[in-house]
Enzyme design. Structure first.
Site, short mmCIF file in Angstrom:
data_model
loop_
_atom_site.label_atom_id
_atom_site.label_comp_id
_atom_site.label_asym_id
_atom_site.label_seq_id
_atom_site.Cartn_x
_atom_site.Cartn_y
_atom_site.Cartn_z
N ALA A 101 1.42 1.94 21.19
CA ALA A 101 1.30 2.79 20.22
C ALA A 101 1.06 2.21 18.74
CB ALA A 101 2.85 3.45 19.87
N VAL A 104 2.22 7.53 14.06
CA VAL A 104 1.85 8.84 13.91
C VAL A 104 2.73 9.22 12.51
CG1 VAL A 104 3.34 10.06 15.58
CG2 VAL A 104 1.05 11.19 14.56
N GLY A 105 2.46 10.06 11.87
CA GLY A 105 3.02 10.60 10.82
C GLY A 105 2.15 11.32 9.81
N GLU A 106 1.48 10.72 8.95
CA GLU A 106 0.57 11.58 8.49
C GLU A 106 -0.91 11.53 8.79
OE1 GLU A 106 3.69 10.67 7.01
OE2 GLU A 106 3.46 12.89 6.81
#
Lengths: 152, 160
Positions: A101, A104-106
């Site tokens: 990974a 993820v977020g923005e």
């Protein structure tokens, strides 16, 4: 991280009002460890950016913010989101990240504003270069394009 | 803390209670200061966001705009209300299963409004849901998941 967005809009040329009817968000975030949460993060980030794109603007007068309330600074509510919203993570693997990974977020925010502005340009032929893309901004640009600009 | 000026009696989540309040307190301050209930949160303080939703005599109100003194004799219910038998009700289960929140700040308001919506309309359309819940704001924008959760809750209720 890399993110991309496609937008479909309707523009009311009489009022300048823009309605985003479809928003497709894609991001390279490595391997999605929890696909449901990844989708929720992409979608949530995109809708938040849609707020900055369409309505959210802090107004200042003599150094003081003059709209510090949710009555005057409009964030998206349930009726402001596109009825068609799709979110997807591209197949990817980040060698240096945990279980492949990246994070993820923005990531969902990256492409939203340019995608909507490009869609408006495609629809009615006016190019807006500052946010938010309010009905007033679109209407002023339309009038200017017609050679009949609004006078302040 | 403000000086206490009166004592009110009312029902809180089914139990008869009394509280010493200041006259300017709103229901959120009443719940937080006197009962340690933090499910109703004040966010905008203007009745714009729905985070402070509580039920007074069966109707959802904005706890930030509702004076605590007006709760005298009322039936006040919050998201902390114990559910009969089960640990969670259909709406709470559906919100968890649909991932209908990120930070959870707005969730109590959405849960209470969803219960009220499904009491009035057991099988709402997407459009019904969007209109009914338009007074609740979610900054994390989990709106698509919330719409899915409301529909899932409607199915769960129909099966029970």
């Amino acid at each position: 991280m890399t993110g991309a967005t496609g937008a479909e809009v309707e523009v009311d040329t009489e009022t300048g009002r823009v309605t985003v009817t479809r928003l497709v968000n894609v991001a390279d975030l490595g391997r999605p460890i929890n696909p449901d949460i990844v989708e929720s993060q992409l979608s949530g980030a995109a809708i938040m950016q849609l707020g900055f794109t369409m309505s959210e603007k802090m107004e200042f007068s003599a150094g003081a913010c003059t709209n510090p309330s949710l009555a005057d600074y409009k964030i998206p509510g349930m009726l402001d989101i596109p009825t068609g919203i799709e979110n997807e993570a591209v197949d990817a693997e980040q060698g240096s990240g945990p279980f492949g990974a990246k994070g993820v977020g923005e990531s969902g925010t990256f492409g939203v504003s340019p995608a909507v502005a490009n869609a408006i340009d495609d629809a009615v032929g006016v190019r807006l270069t500052s946010l938010p893309l309010t009905a007033e901004a679109v209407y002023r640009a339309l009038r200017e394009k017609q050679g009949n600009p609004l006078i302040d | 803390m403000s000086s206490v000026q009166r004592t009110i009696q009312f029902k809180l989540n089914g139990e008869a209670v009394s509280a010493d309040i200041a006259p300017h307190w709103n229901v959120v301050e009443l719940l937080q200061n006197c009962f340690g209930l933090f499910g109703a949160r004040e966010s905008c303080g203007q009745g714009m966001c729905g985070c402070c939703t509580v039920l007074v005599n069966g109707t959802a109100v904005s706890g930030c705009l509702y004076l605590a003194a007006f709760a005298e004799g009322a039936d006040v219910r919050t998201v902390e209300q114990p559910t009969a038998g089960a640990s969670l009700d259909a709406v709470q289960e559906a919100f968890i299963e649909s991932g209908a929140f990120q930070c959870g700040f707005c969730t109590p308001g959405f849960v209470l409004m969803t219960r009220q919506l499904l009491d009035e309309n057991p099988s709402p359309t997407d459009n019904d849901i969007r209109h009914y819940l338009s007074g609740n704001l979610c900054r994390c924008a989990a709106y698509p998941e919330i719409i899915a959760a409301v529909k899932l809750a409607a199915q769960k209720r129909a099966r029970r």
